[in-house]
Write a protein that holds these residues in place. Structure first.
Motif, mmCIF file in Angstrom:
data_model
loop_
_atom_site.group_PDB
_atom_site.id
_atom_site.type_symbol
_atom_site.label_atom_id
_atom_site.label_comp_id
_atom_site.label_asym_id
_atom_site.label_seq_id
_atom_site.Cartn_x
_atom_site.Cartn_y
_atom_site.Cartn_z
ATOM 1 N N HIS A 159 0.822 -1.216 0.000
ATOM 2 C CA HIS A 159 0.000 0.000 0.000
ATOM 3 C C HIS A 159 0.858 1.269 0.000
ATOM 4 O O HIS A 159 0.447 2.273 -0.582
ATOM 5 N N TYR A 171 0.494 4.106 -2.877
ATOM 6 C CA TYR A 171 0.160 5.477 -2.475
ATOM 7 C C TYR A 171 1.289 6.451 -2.799
ATOM 8 O O TYR A 171 1.073 7.478 -3.433
ATOM 9 N N TYR A 172 2.507 6.127 -2.340
ATOM 10 C CA TYR A 172 3.599 7.103 -2.449
ATOM 11 C C TYR A 172 4.312 7.059 -3.799
ATOM 12 O O TYR A 172 4.850 8.058 -4.235
ATOM 13 N N LEU A 202 -6.458 1.237 -0.831
ATOM 14 C CA LEU A 202 -7.297 1.311 0.377
ATOM 15 C C LEU A 202 -7.673 2.750 0.700
ATOM 16 O O LEU A 202 -6.961 3.687 0.326
ATOM 17 N N GLU A 203 -8.754 2.913 1.452
ATOM 18 C CA GLU A 203 -9.048 4.199 2.091
ATOM 19 C C GLU A 203 -7.959 4.449 3.137
ATOM 20 O O GLU A 203 -7.448 3.486 3.739
ATOM 21 N N ASP A 257 -4.579 3.144 7.872
ATOM 22 C CA ASP A 257 -4.179 3.508 9.237
ATOM 23 C C ASP A 257 -4.452 2.360 10.205
ATOM 24 O O ASP A 257 -3.713 2.141 11.161
ATOM 25 N N SER A 277 7.989 13.056 8.784
ATOM 26 C CA SER A 277 6.535 12.970 8.778
ATOM 27 C C SER A 277 6.030 13.679 10.053
ATOM 28 O O SER A 277 6.764 14.489 10.636
ATOM 29 N N LEU A 278 4.843 13.381 10.487
ATOM 30 C CA LEU A 278 4.311 13.942 11.737
ATOM 31 C C LEU A 278 3.637 12.817 12.507
ATOM 32 O O LEU A 278 3.021 11.939 11.886
ATOM 33 N N GLU A 303 -1.807 25.281 12.567
ATOM 34 C CA GLU A 303 -1.977 25.523 11.125
ATOM 35 C C GLU A 303 -2.931 24.479 10.561
ATOM 36 O O GLU A 303 -3.193 23.458 11.190
ATOM 37 N N LEU A 304 -3.351 24.720 9.329
ATOM 38 C CA LEU A 304 -4.124 23.703 8.619
ATOM 39 C C LEU A 304 -3.173 22.593 8.198
ATOM 40 O O LEU A 304 -2.026 22.858 7.834
ATOM 41 N N ALA A 328 4.552 16.851 0.169
ATOM 42 C CA ALA A 328 5.574 17.723 0.767
ATOM 43 C C ALA A 328 6.711 17.947 -0.220
ATOM 44 O O ALA A 328 7.187 17.011 -0.857
ATOM 45 N N ARG A 347 9.511 15.011 -0.936
ATOM 46 C CA ARG A 347 9.984 14.413 0.325
ATOM 47 C C ARG A 347 10.563 13.024 0.095
ATOM 48 O O ARG A 347 11.528 12.630 0.752
ATOM 49 N N TYR A 400 5.068 26.012 4.699
ATOM 50 C CA TYR A 400 4.846 25.856 6.146
ATOM 51 C C TYR A 400 6.108 25.874 6.995
ATOM 52 O O TYR A 400 6.009 25.798 8.209
ATOM 53 N N LYS A 410 2.209 23.095 16.636
ATOM 54 C CA LYS A 410 3.678 23.163 16.720
ATOM 55 C C LYS A 410 4.073 24.053 17.895
ATOM 56 O O LYS A 410 3.420 25.087 18.125
ATOM 57 N N LYS A 438 -5.657 15.212 13.775
ATOM 58 C CA LYS A 438 -6.354 14.844 12.540
ATOM 59 C C LYS A 438 -7.857 14.766 12.710
ATOM 60 O O LYS A 438 -8.368 14.538 13.803
HETATM 61 P P1 NAD Z 1 0.978 12.754 7.076
HETATM 62 O O1 NAD Z 1 0.546 13.195 5.730
HETATM 63 O O2 NAD Z 1 -0.061 12.232 7.972
HETATM 64 O O3 NAD Z 1 1.713 13.957 7.854
HETATM 65 C C1 NAD Z 1 2.976 14.475 7.514
HETATM 66 C C2 NAD Z 1 2.928 15.448 6.391
HETATM 67 O O4 NAD Z 1 1.978 16.469 6.651
HETATM 68 C C3 NAD Z 1 4.203 16.220 6.176
HETATM 69 O O5 NAD Z 1 5.141 15.480 5.452
HETATM 70 C C4 NAD Z 1 3.708 17.418 5.418
HETATM 71 O O6 NAD Z 1 3.829 17.161 4.052
HETATM 72 C C5 NAD Z 1 2.242 17.484 5.723
HETATM 73 N N1 NAD Z 1 1.748 18.789 6.182
HETATM 74 C C6 NAD Z 1 0.608 19.363 5.727
HETATM 75 N N2 NAD Z 1 0.394 20.541 6.287
HETATM 76 C C7 NAD Z 1 1.431 20.767 7.123
HETATM 77 C C8 NAD Z 1 1.773 21.839 7.989
HETATM 78 N N3 NAD Z 1 0.988 22.925 8.122
HETATM 79 N N4 NAD Z 1 2.909 21.726 8.716
HETATM 80 C C9 NAD Z 1 3.702 20.634 8.599
HETATM 81 N N5 NAD Z 1 3.428 19.570 7.794
HETATM 82 C C10 NAD Z 1 2.304 19.631 7.069
HETATM 83 O O7 NAD Z 1 2.112 11.731 6.994
HETATM 84 P P2 NAD Z 1 2.617 10.847 5.825
HETATM 85 O O8 NAD Z 1 3.636 9.997 6.473
HETATM 86 O O9 NAD Z 1 2.958 11.640 4.637
HETATM 87 O O10 NAD Z 1 1.383 9.995 5.361
HETATM 88 C C11 NAD Z 1 0.553 9.320 6.199
HETATM 89 C C12 NAD Z 1 -0.824 9.472 5.624
HETATM 90 O O11 NAD Z 1 -0.842 8.870 4.340
HETATM 91 C C13 NAD Z 1 -1.868 8.796 6.467
HETATM 92 O O12 NAD Z 1 -3.015 9.620 6.480
HETATM 93 C C14 NAD Z 1 -2.156 7.522 5.703
HETATM 94 O O13 NAD Z 1 -3.481 7.112 5.853
HETATM 95 C C15 NAD Z 1 -1.880 7.936 4.289
HETATM 96 N N6 NAD Z 1 -1.494 6.740 3.507
HETATM 97 C C16 NAD Z 1 -2.487 6.073 2.904
HETATM 98 C C17 NAD Z 1 -2.217 4.928 2.177
HETATM 99 C C18 NAD Z 1 -3.346 4.210 1.506
HETATM 100 O O14 NAD Z 1 -3.128 3.103 1.016
HETATM 101 N N7 NAD Z 1 -4.538 4.788 1.455
HETATM 102 C C19 NAD Z 1 -0.894 4.459 2.084
HETATM 103 C C20 NAD Z 1 0.119 5.180 2.729
HETATM 104 C C21 NAD Z 1 -0.194 6.332 3.456
#
Ligand code: NAD
Length: 337
Positions: A25, A29-30, A37-38, A43, A88-89, A121-122, A128, A144, A233, A296, A320
Motif C-alpha cells: 500500500h 500510495y507514495y 485502500l481508504e 491507518d 513525517s508527523l 496551522e491547517l 511535501a 519528500r 509551512y 507546533k 487529525k
Molecule cells: P501525514 O501526511 O499524515 O503527515 C505528515 C505530512 O503532513 C508532512 O510530510 C507534510 O507534508 C504534511 N503537512 C501538511 N500541512 C502541514 C503543515 N501545516 N505543517 C507541517 N506539515 C504539514 O504523513 P505521511 O507519512 O505523509 O502519510 C501518512 C498518511 O498517508 C496517512 O493519512 C495515511 O493514511 C496515508 N497513507 C495512505 C495509504 C493508503 O493506502 N490509502 C498508504 C500510505 C499512506
C-alpha cells in the motif's frame, strides 16, 4: 518451550502479513499515486502492526515500515539527498491525546520553559516539497520521497502558478530553503476527473493523489496543465536570525511572496481544541482538502531543543479529523480561521 516457539512463529507470521500489506500500500500510495485502500483502512493496518510491535518488541522485524517516511522515489527523476531529512508527523485524533502530547512536551522542557506557546496551522493534504532559492532565485524543487532522498521536480514546480520564481525581498540570502505542500484545489480536481472520465483516462482517487501524480509527470507541459498550488509551512535554511517563532516565520514567508496556510497562536489545550473545531466548521468551504490541523511549539529555539524521534518531530503533531466520506462542493469564502 515448543509452545513459546510456536506462538512466536504465529506472531511473526502476523507481523509479516501486515508488513507485506503495508509495503504494497505504501508503494501504491507514495510511488504510484494510486491507493487501493481508504486512508482509514491503511491507518488500521498500521495501528495493528504498531500494537504488535509494542507488545512483542523482541520480535520486531528489521524491515518494519513503521519508522519509515514515505517510500523510495521513482527512478525516472534525478534523486537528490535532502540537506536535513524531511520528516513525517505523529498524529492524535482525540482531545485527550492532544493534551497528552502537550504534557509530553512540557515534561521534556525545563521547569522554566514549561507550558510553551504553540501555533496551529491547517494540515494540507498534498505532497511535501522542499524549494531552494539562491540569492532570491528559485533553483530547485525536490519531493519528500523517503525523507532522506527525494525526486528533483524543479521543471514541474516552475509551472505552479503561485510558486514564486523570484523573491526580491530574499535577494541577499545566499540559500533559502522553504518547505511546504503542493495541493490540487478541489474545484480543479473535480474538473480534471470530469475531463478524464470524458476521455476514458485515469481518474484520480483524491486531490492528494492527483497533486502527487501531476507533479511527477515526466512532461512538464502536463504538470503545467494541472491546477496545482504551493503553500509554505516552514523555513529549513536561511531564515533571518531576528525571527524567533514559527508564527513569525510564516508571516515573513507571506511577506516575501509565498502563500501560507491560516495560523493561530494558542496557549493551552482548550484553545487548541477551539481552533480545531473552528477548522472543522470551515473545512467543507476551504478551496483545498485538509486532513486535520497541525500543532507546533511556537519558539524555534525550543523546537531545536525538543528535536525529533525517528520519523517525526517531538515539537509538533497532527491533530487529525476523523475519516470523511462526503466531499462538499467548493464555495468561495474567506478561509482564514
Ligand atoms: P501525514 O501526511 O499524515 O503527515 C505528515 C505530512 O503532513 C508532512 O510530510 C507534510 O507534508 C504534511 N503537512 C501538511 N500541512 C502541514 C503543515 N501545516 N505543517 C507541517 N506539515 C504539514 O504523513 P505521511 O507519512 O505523509 O502519510 C501518512 C498518511 O498517508 C496517512 O493519512 C495515511 O493514511 C496515508 N497513507 C495512505 C495509504 C493508503 O493506502 N490509502 C498508504 C500510505 C499512506
Amino acid at each position: 518451550m515448543a509452545t513459546d516457539a510456536t506462538s512466536n512463529a504465529a506472531i511473526i507470521a502476523q507481523m509479516r502479513t501486515l508488513i507485506d500489506a503495508l509495503k504494497t500500500h505504501n508503494n501504491a500510495y507514495y510511488v504510484l499515486d494510486n491507493p487501493i485502500l481508504e486512508d482509514s483502512e491503511y491507518d488500521q493496518l498500521r495501528l495493528s502492526l504498531i500494537e504488535l510491535e509494542e507488545e512483542y518488541p523482541d520480535l520486531v522485524q528489521s524491515d518494519s515500515p513503521i519508522n519509515q517516511v514515505g517510500d523510495m522515489p521513482l527512478s525516472a527523476f534525478t534523486q537528490v539527498t535532502h540537506d536535513t531529512p524531511m520528516l513525517s508527523l505523529g498524529n492524535v485524533f482525540e482531545y485527550d491525546d492532544l493534551r497528552d502530547f502537550m504534557r509530553r512536551v512540557n515534561d521534556r522542557l525545563s521547569v522554566a520553559q514549561q507550558s510553551p506557546e504553540y501555533e496551529m496551522e491547517l494540515k494540507l493534504d498534498g505532497l511535501a516539497v522542499s524549494l531552494k532559492y539562491e540569492y532570491g532565485k528559485f533553483v530547485q524543487a525536490v519531493t519528500r520521497g523517503d525523507g532522506q532522498t527525494g525526486e528533483d521536480i524543479t521543471q514541474n514546480a516552475k509551472t505552479i502558478r503561485n510558486l514564486p520564481l523570484w523573491l526580491a525581498d530574499a535577494a541577499d540570502i545566499a540559500l533559502l530553503e522553504v518547505r511546504g505542500e503542493v495541493v490540487m484545489p478541489k474545484a480543479g480536481f473535480e474538473r480534471l476527473n470530469r475531463l478524464a472520465l470524458e476521455n476514458d483516462d485515469k481518474v484520480f482517487a483524491n486531490p492528494r493523489n492527483a497533486a502527487a501524480g501531476s507533479l511527477r509527470q515526466l512532461d512538464p507541459s502536463i504538470a503545467a496543465s494541472r491546477p496545482l498550488a504551493f503553500y509554505a509551512y516552514s523555513v529549513n535554511q536561511g531564515l533571518p536570525e531576528t525571527i524567533e517563532t514559527q508564527s513569525a516565520a510564516l508571516a515573513w514567508l507571506g511577506d516575501i511572496g509565498f502563500s501560507v496556510s491560516a495560523v493561530r497562536v494558542i496557549q493551552n489545550p482548550r484553545e487548541a481544541q477551539e481552533y480545531y473545531e473552528s477548522v472543522i466548521d470551515k473545512r467543507a468551504q476551504l478551496p483545498f482538502e485538509i486532513d486535520g490541523t497541525v500543532i507546533k511549539v511556537n519558539s524555534l529555539a525550543l523546537q531545536q531543543q525538543l528535536s525529533f524521534l525517528s520519523r517525526e518531530p517531538r515539537w509538533a503533531t497532527a491533530y487529525k479529523f476523523p475519516a470523511e466520506t462526503v466531499m462538499t462542493r467548493l464555495q468561495a469564502i474567506d478561509w482564514q480561521v
